[in-house]
Design an enzyme around this catalytic site. Structure first.
Site, PDB file in Angstrom:
ATOM      1  N   HIS A 158       0.968  -1.224   0.093  1.00 48.38           N
ATOM      2  CA  HIS A 158      -0.032   0.028  -0.105  1.00 48.38           C
ATOM      3  C   HIS A 158       0.880   1.317   0.037  1.00 48.38           C
ATOM      4  O   HIS A 158       0.868   2.131  -0.964  1.00 48.38           O
ATOM      5  CB  HIS A 158      -0.907  -0.058   1.238  1.00 48.38           C
ATOM      6  CG  HIS A 158      -1.634   1.313   1.456  1.00 48.38           C
ATOM      7  ND1 HIS A 158      -2.470   1.727   0.663  1.00 48.38           N
ATOM      8  CD2 HIS A 158      -1.633   2.227   2.622  1.00 48.38           C
ATOM      9  CE1 HIS A 158      -2.877   2.899   1.072  1.00 48.38           C
ATOM     10  NE2 HIS A 158      -2.384   3.209   2.229  1.00 48.38           N
ATOM     11  N   HIS A 183       4.201   6.719   5.642  1.00 51.64           N
ATOM     12  CA  HIS A 183       3.020   7.570   6.028  1.00 51.64           C
ATOM     13  C   HIS A 183       2.002   6.905   7.111  1.00 51.64           C
ATOM     14  O   HIS A 183       1.284   7.537   7.872  1.00 51.64           O
ATOM     15  CB  HIS A 183       2.010   8.088   4.778  1.00 51.64           C
ATOM     16  CG  HIS A 183       1.031   6.752   4.302  1.00 51.64           C
ATOM     17  ND1 HIS A 183       1.635   6.089   3.271  1.00 51.64           N
ATOM     18  CD2 HIS A 183      -0.373   6.665   4.631  1.00 51.64           C
ATOM     19  CE1 HIS A 183       0.502   5.239   2.945  1.00 51.64           C
ATOM     20  NE2 HIS A 183      -0.442   5.298   3.717  1.00 51.64           N
ATOM     21  N   GLU A 238       1.381   5.789  12.761  1.00 52.81           N
ATOM     22  CA  GLU A 238       0.114   5.521  13.138  1.00 52.81           C
ATOM     23  C   GLU A 238       0.038   4.092  13.370  1.00 52.81           C
ATOM     24  O   GLU A 238      -0.815   3.699  14.602  1.00 52.81           O
ATOM     25  CB  GLU A 238      -0.979   5.836  12.111  1.00 52.81           C
ATOM     26  CG  GLU A 238      -2.362   5.839  12.199  1.00 52.81           C
ATOM     27  CD  GLU A 238      -3.191   6.611  11.344  1.00 52.81           C
ATOM     28  OE1 GLU A 238      -4.246   5.766  11.038  1.00 52.81           O
ATOM     29  OE2 GLU A 238      -2.958   7.552  10.814  1.00 52.81           O
ATOM     30  N   ASP A 239       0.436   3.267  12.680  1.00 49.14           N
ATOM     31  CA  ASP A 239       0.281   1.910  12.925  1.00 49.14           C
ATOM     32  C   ASP A 239       1.335   1.169  13.548  1.00 49.14           C
ATOM     33  O   ASP A 239       1.130  -0.035  14.158  1.00 49.14           O
ATOM     34  CB  ASP A 239      -0.093   1.136  11.413  1.00 49.14           C
ATOM     35  CG  ASP A 239      -1.190   1.512  10.757  1.00 49.14           C
ATOM     36  OD1 ASP A 239      -1.938   1.996  11.609  1.00 49.14           O
ATOM     37  OD2 ASP A 239      -1.268   1.189   9.551  1.00 49.14           O
ATOM     38  N   ASP A 277      -2.772   8.472  -1.183  1.00 53.91           N
ATOM     39  CA  ASP A 277      -3.298   7.496  -0.197  1.00 53.91           C
ATOM     40  C   ASP A 277      -4.942   6.977  -0.207  1.00 53.91           C
ATOM     41  O   ASP A 277      -5.131   5.926  -0.206  1.00 53.91           O
ATOM     42  CB  ASP A 277      -2.940   8.102   1.163  1.00 53.91           C
ATOM     43  CG  ASP A 277      -3.516   6.924   2.329  1.00 53.91           C
ATOM     44  OD1 ASP A 277      -3.269   5.955   2.286  1.00 53.91           O
ATOM     45  OD2 ASP A 277      -3.717   7.510   3.621  1.00 53.91           O
ATOM     46  N   ASP A 329     -24.826  15.127 -23.422  1.00 54.98           N
ATOM     47  CA  ASP A 329     -23.307  15.372 -23.754  1.00 54.98           C
ATOM     48  C   ASP A 329     -22.687  14.529 -22.953  1.00 54.98           C
ATOM     49  O   ASP A 329     -21.850  14.974 -22.234  1.00 54.98           O
ATOM     50  CB  ASP A 329     -23.259  17.002 -23.179  1.00 54.98           C
ATOM     51  CG  ASP A 329     -23.659  17.180 -21.610  1.00 54.98           C
ATOM     52  OD1 ASP A 329     -24.380  16.156 -21.126  1.00 54.98           O
ATOM     53  OD2 ASP A 329     -23.387  18.035 -20.994  1.00 54.98           O
TER      54      ASP A 329
END
Length: 756
Positions: free
Chosen positions: A74, A98, A102-103, A165, A285
Site C-alpha cells: 500500500h 505515512h 500511526e500503525d 493514499d 453531452d
C-alpha cells in the site's frame, strides 16, 4: 528495531505469526516497479527513497492487507502515484512512511534522526489523532482533518500524499468489508474529491468520484456503466466522424491541433440525471472532445472554426480563459449540434493550460518550465487554505468546523466582480454578505446595503456569474444573527458567529455589572468596589466563593442568569464588612422603601441598543409604553415581558427571585416589533390598501401571514410590524380601521385574546 513498537494493526490489515517468503517477494517486486519510475531523481534522492522503503518494510513486517498482500504494497502504491506527479524524494519517503507512526509506533524523533525534519513533519501531518480521547467519531474525524489542514498550509505536499493514499484505498475498497464502504466512500465524495478539485487534480477528482459512486450505490453504478458501454458502441461511428471532420477542417485552415475524445464520468452523468430528473436517453453531452492548440489566441480561432463546422447551442459557451476557475483551470467550452442532432461538447486549451487542468498544484513538480500557470494554481490553492485556517482559528467546535470545511469545498463557483474589476470566486448560492466577508471581515461586519450592477439589492441576494457587486458599509452596522440563515461560505458563517459571541459576552458583562450594582445598593452599598490592588484579596475571596476564574466571568454569569445577583451581593457585602466597610443606613432605608413600588430606583433602563444580552419576548412583544418586567433566565440573559403576559405570570409563580425591575428609557434608539391581526372583506387589492394604510402611518411591515384557508368572504391577515411605541401602534390601528374593507384591526396578546 528500537523505533518500532508492537501495536494492534489498523482495520484492513492483519498480522500472521511469521513472514511469508512469497509475500516478501511480492513487496520487492512492487518496489522494483516504483524504482523504475524514479528516473527524474538524482542518485542521492533515489537512495533516500530506498532507505525509506527498507525502514517502512521493517516497520510493517508481518502486516497484511485484507486482499492477502503484504501491507507494505500500500505505501509503495501511494509513493508510485506521487512519483507520477514527479514529487521530490522527501515526499516519496513520506509516502512510504505515512502509516509508520500511526500503525507501528514509530516516533517522530526516530524519523527526524533517519530522514530529517521535513520528512518527519510530512508524516506527522498525515497521522490521525487516534491516541487522543474524543466523544464521537465525527469529532475525531474533524480534529484529524484540522491537524492535516494546518500541515497542508505549511506544505501542500501533505494533501498530495493524502490524496494518493485515499485514491489507492478507494481502488482496493472491494477487499474491505461492505459495512465500511458507505462511510469511507461518503467521506471521499464529501471531502477528498472536492479537495482534489480545489487543487486542480482533475484526474484524481474524477476517479475518486467514480470510485465513491461505485461503492456507495453499486447497483446504480453497474446499471449506468452498462448503459454507457452500449451507448459508446452505438455512437462509435458518430464520434469517429466528428473527430475526422474537425481534423480535416483544421488541416485545411493550416492550424496545428491535437484532438482527443473525452467521456463524461459515470458519477457526473448520474448527478446530472438525479439533479435534473432526466433519463439516461435525455443526457446528450456524454461525449466530448478536447482540442490542444499552440497559443491562447489559437483557442479563440479554434472556437470560430468549430462554429463554422457545426451550429453552437445557445447559452452553452463558457470562457474560463478570461475568467479562470478558482483552482487555476483555464479552457474555452462550447457545445455544438453534431451529426444526427447529437450535442457534443468541445474544450479548447493550450498545453500549459492542459497541464494545470489535469494536474493542478502537482504541475509545479511535473513541469517546472510552466511556472506561471502552476504558480497561479498554487496561489489559488493557498488562498483557499488560508480561508480555512482563518475559520479554524475562530471555530473551536469540531463539528462546526467540519461543516464549514464541507461548505467551502463545494466545487461549483460563481465569478463576480468588485467595482474595481477584481474577480472574486464564491460557491454557488453565495450572497452579498458572503462577498463582503470574502473581501475583508471589516467590510462584512459593517455591511449595511449593496448595489448589484448599479441597482440597490438586499444583503441576502444570491449572486450570479458576472455580477458587479458594491457593498455599502456604516460604522454603526453590525452582523445580524438572521444572516446565518442565508450565508453560504464557511468564512462568513464563522466570522458572524465569532462577532456575535464576542458581542454577547461584552453585553452580558455590562448587564451583569448593572445587576450586581443594583443588588449592592439594596444591601446599602452605593457602588461596586474597584477592581484594583487594594481590593484584590476581596475579589479573590468572592471568586473562590462563586467558583469563577475572573471578575469578568462572574459578571457574565450574572448577566446570563447563571448566578443570582442578590446572593453574590450578600456575600460581597459580608466580605466588605470584614474589611470594615459598613452599609449606608440612609441608602438601605431608601432602597427598602422603594422596593415595593412598581418601578424601583435601581431598575435596568432599556433603550433598544441592547442586543444579545436582552431579548424582547416574542410571546407578548413588549413596546415602549407597556408596563414591563424582566426575567433572568438561566444562561439566556434578560427576557423582557409585558407585566400581564401569561408566560411571565407562570414564570413569576415558579421562579419569582429571578425577576428584576426594568423600565423604558426616555430616549429610544430604534423601533420595536409587535404583532397585529387585521380582519378584512376579501376582494381585489385589499392587501395593497392595508399595506398603504400602514405606510401612511409610517410603519414598516416585517412579516405578513395570510393563512392557508380557502378563499372566504372575510380573511384574517396577521402582520408583524415595527413601531416606535404604544402611541405609534394606536395611530397605525386608527389608520387601518378607517381603511375601506377593514372590519377589525387589533394587537395580538399572548393569551390569544385580542385587545385594542
Amino acid at each position: 528495531m528500537s523505533a518500532v513498537l508492537p501495536k494492534t494493526p489498523k482495520a484492513g490489515s492483519s498480522r500472521p505469526k511469521a513472514p511469508d517468503p512469497a509475500a516478501a517477494n511480492a513487496a520487492a517486486a512492487s518496489f522494483a516497479v516504483l524504482e523504475a519510475q524514479l528516473g527524474y531523481l538524482s542518485e542521492s534522492d533515489t537512495d533516500m527513497v530506498r532507505r525509506a522503503y527498507k525502514y517502512a518494510d521493517e516497520a510493517h513486517l508481518g502486516q497484511m492487507r485484507k486482499s492477502g498482500e503484504p501491507y507494505i504494497t500500500h505505501p509503495i502504491a501511494v509513493a508510485g502515484l506521487c512519483a507520477e506527479w514527479r514529487l521530490d524524494a522527501q515526499a516519496l519517503a513520506a509516502a512510504l512512511l505515512h502509516d509508520a507512526m500511526e500503525d507501528c509506533g514509530v516516533t517522530k524523533m526516530a524519523l527526524i534522526e533517519r530522514f530529517g525534519s521535513p520528512v518527519a513533519e510530512l508524516v506527522d501531518g498525515l497521522t490521525k489523532l487516534e491516541r487522543l480521547e474524543f466523544n464521537t467519531r465525527e469529532e475525531n474525524q474533524a480534529e484529524s482533518f484540522r491537524k492535516m489542514l494546518l500541515a497542508m498550509a505549511r506544505d501542500v505536499r501533505v494533501i498530495l500524499i493524502k490524496l494518493a493514499d485515499r485514491t489507492h484505498n478507494m481502488r482496493t475498497m472491494s477487499d474491505m468489508p461492505r459495512s465500511k464502504w458507505g462511510r469511507i466512500a461518503s467521506e471521499t465524495l464529501e471531502i477528498y474529491a472536492p479537495i482534489a478539485h480545489r487543487l486542480g487534480l482533475n484526474q484524481i477528482y474524477r476517479e475518486l468520484q467514480d470510485l465513491s459512486f461505485k461503492h456507495l450505490l453499486p447497483w446504480r453504478y453497474a446499471v449506468l456503466s452498462k448503459a454507457v458501454s452500449r451507448a459508446r458502441n452505438r455512437r462509435r461511428d458518430l464520434i469517429q466522424k466528428v473527430q475526422a471532420d474537425v481534423e480535416d477542417f483544421f488541416a485545411q485552415a493550416h492550424m496545428e491541433v491535437r484532438v482527443s475524445g473525452r467521456e463524461k464520468t459515470l458519477y457526473s452523468i448520474y448527478k446530472k440525471m438525479d439533479e435534473k430528473h432526466l433519463s439516461f436517453a435525455q443526457v446528450t453531452d456524454i461525449y466530448g472532445f478536447r482540442l490542444i492548440v499552440p497559443s491562447v489566441i489559437d483557442c479563440y480561432t479554434a472556437l470560430g472554426l468549430l462554429h463554422q463546422i457545426y451550429k453552437p447551442v445557445p447559452g452553452k459557451f463558457k470562457d474560463h480563459i478570461a475568467i479562470a476557475k478558482v483552482n487555476g483551470y483555464q479552457s474555452l467550452h462550447t457545445t455544438l449540434v453534431g451529426p444526427s442532432g447529437v450535442n457534443v461538447e468541445f474544450q479548447m486549451r493550450t498545453e500549459p493550460m492542459h497541464l494545470v487542468a489535469e494536474s493542478g498544484v502537482a504541475a509545479h513538480w511535473l513541469y517546472k518550465e510552466h511556472e506561471s500557470a502552476s504558480a497561479q494554481s498554487e496561489r489559488l490553492g493557498t488562498q483557499w487554505l488560508q480561508s480555512l485556517l482563518d475559520i479554524q482559528t475562530e471555530t473551536r467546535d469540531a463539528a462546526e468546523f467540519w461543516d464549514h470545511v464541507k461548505v467551502d469545498l463545494f466545487p461549483d463557483a460563481v465569478y463576480v466582480f468588485t467595482p474595481k474589476s477584481q474577480i472574486m470566486a464564491l460557491p454557488r448560492g453565495a450572497t452579498v454578505v458572503d462577498f463582503a466577508y470574502a473581501i475583508h471581515s471589516r467590510i462584512g461586519d459593517h455591511a449595511m446595503a449593496a448595489r448589484i450592477n448599479g441597482d440597490q439589492a438586499p444583503l441576502r441576494t444570491e449572486l450570479k456569474n458576472g455580477d458587479v457587486v458594491e457593498v455599502i458599509t456604516a460604522p454603526v452596522s453590525a452582523p445580524n444573527p438572521a444572516w446565518l440563515g442565508f450565508v453560504r461560505t464557511g468564512r462568513a458563517r464563522s466570522k458572524i458567529r465569532h462577532h456575535l459571541k464576542n458581542m454577547a459576552q461584552t453585553e452580558s458583562v455590562n448587564l451583569g455589572e448593572k445587576l450586581l450594582s443594583q443588588a449592592m445598593r439594596a444591601e446599602g452599598i452605593q457602588q461596586l468596589p474597584a477592581n484594583d490592588d487594594a481590593h484584590h484579596a476581596l475579589w479573590e475571596k468572592l471568586l473562590r466563593f462563586t467558583g469563577n476564574r475572573s471578575l469578568q466571568d462572574l459578571l457574565m454569569d450574572i448577566g446570563l442568569g447563571k448566578r443570582i445577583a442578590n446572593i453574590v451581593a450578600k456575600r460581597l457585602t459580608a466580605l466588605l464588612s470584614e474589611m470594615g466597610q459598613k452599609p449606608d443606613a440612609l441608602l438601605l432605608t431608601r432602597e427598602r422603601f422603594t422596593a415595593d413600588e412598581s418601578i424601583s430606583q435601581g431598575a435596568i433602563i432599556l433603550d433598544g441598543s441592547e442586543n444579545a444580552s436582552v431579548v424582547f419576548s416574542r410571546c407578548c412583544r413588549p413596546l415602549p409604553g407597556d408596563d414591563i418586567v424582566g426575567y433572568l433566565g438561566r444562561g439566556e440573559g434578560l427576557a423582557v415581558h409585558t407585566r400581564d403576559c401569561a408566560t411571565a405570570r407562570k414564570l413569576e409563580h415558579k421562579d419569582s427571585e429571578r425577576f428584576i425591575g426594568v423600565e423604558w428609557s426616555d430616549e429610544l434608539t430604534r423601533s420595536f416589533e409587535t404583532a397585529i391581526n387585521v380582519t378584512v372583506v376579501n376582494g381585489k387589492g385589499v392587501l395593497a390598501r392595508v399595506a398603504g394604510a400602514m405606510a401612511s402611518a409610517e410603519t414598516d411591515i416585517v412579516h405578513v401571514d395570510m393563512g392557508q384557508e380557502t378563499p372566504q368572504d372575510t380573511a384574517e391577515l396577521k402582520f408583524v410590524i415595527a413601531v416606535h411605541d404604544t402611541a405609534h401602534l394606536e395611530q397605525v390601528l386608527r389608520h387601518l380601521k378607517r381603511t375601506p374593507s377593514v372590519i377589525k384591526a387589533e394587537r395580538q396578546t399572548h393569551k390569544g385574546n385580542l385587545a385594542h
